[in-house]
Design an enzyme around this catalytic site. Structure first.
Site, PDB file in Angstrom:
ATOM      1  N   HIS A  39      10.927  -6.457  15.492  1.00  0.00           N
ATOM      2  CA  HIS A  39      10.165  -6.216  14.278  1.00  0.00           C
ATOM      3  C   HIS A  39       8.833  -5.182  14.828  1.00  0.00           C
ATOM      4  O   HIS A  39       8.523  -5.185  15.902  1.00  0.00           O
ATOM      5  CB  HIS A  39       9.260  -7.771  14.124  1.00  0.00           C
ATOM      6  CG  HIS A  39       8.550  -7.802  12.638  1.00  0.00           C
ATOM      7  ND1 HIS A  39       7.280  -7.158  12.801  1.00  0.00           N
ATOM      8  CD2 HIS A  39       8.701  -8.382  11.753  1.00  0.00           C
ATOM      9  CE1 HIS A  39       6.597  -7.570  11.654  1.00  0.00           C
ATOM     10  NE2 HIS A  39       7.508  -7.988  10.625  1.00  0.00           N
ATOM     11  N   CYS A  50      -3.883  -3.977  10.961  1.00  0.00           N
ATOM     12  CA  CYS A  50      -4.739  -5.337  10.471  1.00  0.00           C
ATOM     13  C   CYS A  50      -5.571  -5.954  11.683  1.00  0.00           C
ATOM     14  O   CYS A  50      -4.850  -5.653  12.853  1.00  0.00           O
ATOM     15  CB  CYS A  50      -3.576  -6.382  10.172  1.00  0.00           C
ATOM     16  SG  CYS A  50      -4.488  -7.698   9.921  1.00  0.00           S
ATOM     17  N   THR A  89       1.763 -11.997  14.503  1.00  0.00           N
ATOM     18  CA  THR A  89       0.997 -12.926  13.741  1.00  0.00           C
ATOM     19  C   THR A  89       1.475 -13.585  12.554  1.00  0.00           C
ATOM     20  O   THR A  89       1.101 -14.504  12.041  1.00  0.00           O
ATOM     21  CB  THR A  89      -0.102 -11.844  13.163  1.00  0.00           C
ATOM     22  OG1 THR A  89       0.520 -10.897  12.293  1.00  0.00           O
ATOM     23  CG2 THR A  89      -1.053 -11.113  14.257  1.00  0.00           C
ATOM     24  N   HIS A 127       5.612  -4.832   3.888  1.00  0.00           N
ATOM     25  CA  HIS A 127       6.937  -5.205   3.407  1.00  0.00           C
ATOM     26  C   HIS A 127       7.085  -5.917   2.159  1.00  0.00           C
ATOM     27  O   HIS A 127       7.301  -6.866   1.733  1.00  0.00           O
ATOM     28  CB  HIS A 127       7.532  -6.438   4.448  1.00  0.00           C
ATOM     29  CG  HIS A 127       7.694  -5.966   5.825  1.00  0.00           C
ATOM     30  ND1 HIS A 127       7.718  -6.663   7.022  1.00  0.00           N
ATOM     31  CD2 HIS A 127       8.392  -4.844   6.217  1.00  0.00           C
ATOM     32  CE1 HIS A 127       8.042  -5.929   8.076  1.00  0.00           C
ATOM     33  NE2 HIS A 127       8.279  -4.996   7.512  1.00  0.00           N
ATOM     34  N   GLU A 141       5.823  -4.926  14.214  1.00  0.00           N
ATOM     35  CA  GLU A 141       4.404  -5.488  15.009  1.00  0.00           C
ATOM     36  C   GLU A 141       4.653  -5.930  16.400  1.00  0.00           C
ATOM     37  O   GLU A 141       3.992  -5.419  17.325  1.00  0.00           O
ATOM     38  CB  GLU A 141       3.965  -6.711  13.929  1.00  0.00           C
ATOM     39  CG  GLU A 141       2.685  -7.274  14.710  1.00  0.00           C
ATOM     40  CD  GLU A 141       2.305  -8.622  14.081  1.00  0.00           C
ATOM     41  OE1 GLU A 141       1.542  -9.229  14.844  1.00  0.00           O
ATOM     42  OE2 GLU A 141       2.151  -8.984  12.924  1.00  0.00           O
ATOM     43  N   SER A 152       2.227  -9.768   1.526  1.00  0.00           N
ATOM     44  CA  SER A 152       2.457  -8.423   1.310  1.00  0.00           C
ATOM     45  C   SER A 152       2.927  -8.436  -0.374  1.00  0.00           C
ATOM     46  O   SER A 152       3.453  -7.271  -0.825  1.00  0.00           O
ATOM     47  CB  SER A 152       3.568  -7.752   1.991  1.00  0.00           C
ATOM     48  OG  SER A 152       3.064  -7.644   3.301  1.00  0.00           O
ATOM     49  N   SER A 188      10.293  -9.409   5.285  1.00  0.00           N
ATOM     50  CA  SER A 188       8.866  -9.976   5.567  1.00  0.00           C
ATOM     51  C   SER A 188       9.073 -11.179   6.079  1.00  0.00           C
ATOM     52  O   SER A 188       9.392 -12.214   5.742  1.00  0.00           O
ATOM     53  CB  SER A 188       8.195 -10.043   4.349  1.00  0.00           C
ATOM     54  OG  SER A 188       6.989 -11.024   4.286  1.00  0.00           O
ATOM     55  N   SER A 189       8.393 -11.295   7.508  1.00  0.00           N
ATOM     56  CA  SER A 189       8.548 -12.261   8.493  1.00  0.00           C
ATOM     57  C   SER A 189       7.837 -13.535   7.911  1.00  0.00           C
ATOM     58  O   SER A 189       8.280 -14.714   8.008  1.00  0.00           O
ATOM     59  CB  SER A 189       7.992 -12.146   9.869  1.00  0.00           C
ATOM     60  OG  SER A 189       8.038 -12.972  10.720  1.00  0.00           O
ATOM     61  N   ASN A 190       6.507 -13.067   7.302  1.00  0.00           N
ATOM     62  CA  ASN A 190       5.785 -14.373   6.726  1.00  0.00           C
ATOM     63  C   ASN A 190       6.197 -14.828   5.512  1.00  0.00           C
ATOM     64  O   ASN A 190       6.255 -16.510   5.374  1.00  0.00           O
ATOM     65  CB  ASN A 190       4.182 -13.850   6.531  1.00  0.00           C
ATOM     66  CG  ASN A 190       4.312 -13.107   5.311  1.00  0.00           C
ATOM     67  OD1 ASN A 190       4.087 -13.625   4.097  1.00  0.00           O
ATOM     68  ND2 ASN A 190       4.157 -11.811   5.511  1.00  0.00           N
TER      69      ASN A 190
END
Length: 402
Positions: free
Chosen positions: A185, A157, A250, A96, A187, A379, A317-319
């Protein structure tokens, strides 16, 4: 479908690759030139602090590209090097980050189009090369590509694969997978495809709702309406919440994932007694190390006296979004941007407030000595962080020492 058997078969195919093609040194040099930053290396060496004029930068001690992202991007570059003339596709964004994905487009990597909300694989032909991104791909997509005779390059990953193993363990013993994540999402879509029966909860509030239903029952229709897009086909809360296992996207907040796991564990103890817990609850540690490190570094950074925080990363981007949440929770003005292009002209910034659309803030840098916290999602290349810092220094008419 026996997803484990399918994966074993796929992984033994001569058309499946996940370890590169022997171009590692060449690609490594290319990635260093395109994504690394001498300025960021200097700031790291200077204790993650940097001052230019009246601007002090405090850099999080863990930020930016993680190992899984580096691996995925490197494999994508190797793929283009190894297949210089073949048509290459990728099933989703590799990661992302807009600049990295645009670079792949420049390298003639095509992205599977989305038509009416669904991916359209009609243009993919036998012999085409297809890259699976760092988030993974659903088992149905893998099956389609395998049957079509494509060469598959899997950059998933390993931490994501670890979660897939967990939900397959749930499925094997007929447990429902409770997945902490965002149902739409990439993932989580991939993870749920490897599960049997599953329910996706976005946050602790939704988890509490589910646990209350387990303990007290409730309105089944209301439950199904709430989770209509976040559960497996034929899901029945009265039948499928008796035996549950915990899994996660994750990139979610690790503290919230832990809280959700403990909540379901307490719920099953209350419902069935501690001596029968193992019959009704199971949990594996599937929290990504890199996500945890970046969140921990952010939690340390917000203890510093900061005037504001700049969080750099893709808007999807979730993180990165969770890093922004930490700043907001600690009362620090936060600006989430995806590139240096969002800064200026003048003392303005186009940014994305949490759960809102893009907006423009004027005079965002106060006219006094300031300390700015900087972090970036897993990312985001260091080069992008450098570009943001250069824009900030330029606003204060400070020359950057490179």
């Amino acid at each position: 479908m026996d997803t484990r058997a399918f994966k074993r078969s796929l992984h033994s195919s001569e058309n499946y690759h996940r370890k590169g093609f022997g171009h590692g040194e060449e690609v490594s040099q290319q990635l260093q030139g395109e994504y690394q930053s001498s300025l960021i290396q200097q700031i790291r060496a200077n204790g993650y602090r940097w001052q230019e004029g009246d601007v002090t930068i405090r850099l999080a001690e863990a930020f930016g590209f993680c190992w899984g992202v580096e691996r995925a991007v490197a494999l994508a570059y190797e793929t283009r090097t190894h297949f210089p003339t073949e048509r290459i596709w990728i099933t989703n964004e590799i990661i992302h980050n807009p600049s990295v994905n645009e670079r792949l487009r420049q390298m003639a990597v095509e992205f599977i189009p989305v038509v009416n909300g669904a991916k359209d694989f009609s243009g993919v032909r036998q012999g085409d090369v297809v890259i699976l991104p760092a988030f993974g791909a659903s088992v149905q997509e893998m099956q389609l590509l395998n049957e079509r005779g494509c060469t598959i390059v899997d950059t998933t990953c390993p931490w994501v694969s670890k979660v897939w193993h967990s939900v397959e363990k749930h499925k094997k013993v007929s447990f429902t997978s409770i997945i902490h994540g965002k149902y739409n999402h990439e993932e989580t879509i991939a993870t749920s495809s490897f599960a049997g029966t599953y329910l996706i909860v976005l946050n602790l509030e939704e988890a509490r709702y589910v646990c209350d239903y387990i303990l007290k029952g409730g309105d089944r229709e209301a439950f199904m309406a709430k989770f209509a897009k976040a559960c497996s086909a034929g899901f029945d809360p009265d039948r499928d919440l008796v035996r549950v296992g915990i899994a996660n996207q994750t990139t979610m907040l690790k503290g919230e994932t832990e809280q959700i796991g403990k909540l379901f564990e307490r719920t099953m103890i209350q419902k069935y007694g501690p001596d029968r817990l193992n019959e009704h609850f199971m949990s594996f540690n599937t929290i990504c190390d890199a996500t945890q490190e970046r969140q921990d570094a952010m939690l340390n950074l917000v203890k510093e006296p900061l005037d504001l925080m700049v969080v750099i990363g893709g808007y999807n981007s979730s993180n990165t979004t969770h890093l922004q949440e930490i700043a907001i929770e600690h009362g620090i003005p936060s600006y989430h941007i995806d590139s240096a292009d969002r800064i200026g002209p003048g003392n303005r910034i186009e940014h994305k407030p949490l759960h809102q659309e893009l907006t423009v803030a004027e005079n965002w840098l106060p006219d006094r000595p300031i300390t700015i916290g900087i972090t970036s999602g897993a990312s985001t290349p260091d080069k992008v962080v450098e570009e943001v810092l250069n824009k900030i220094f330029a606003l204060r008419s400070v020359a950057t020492v490179a």
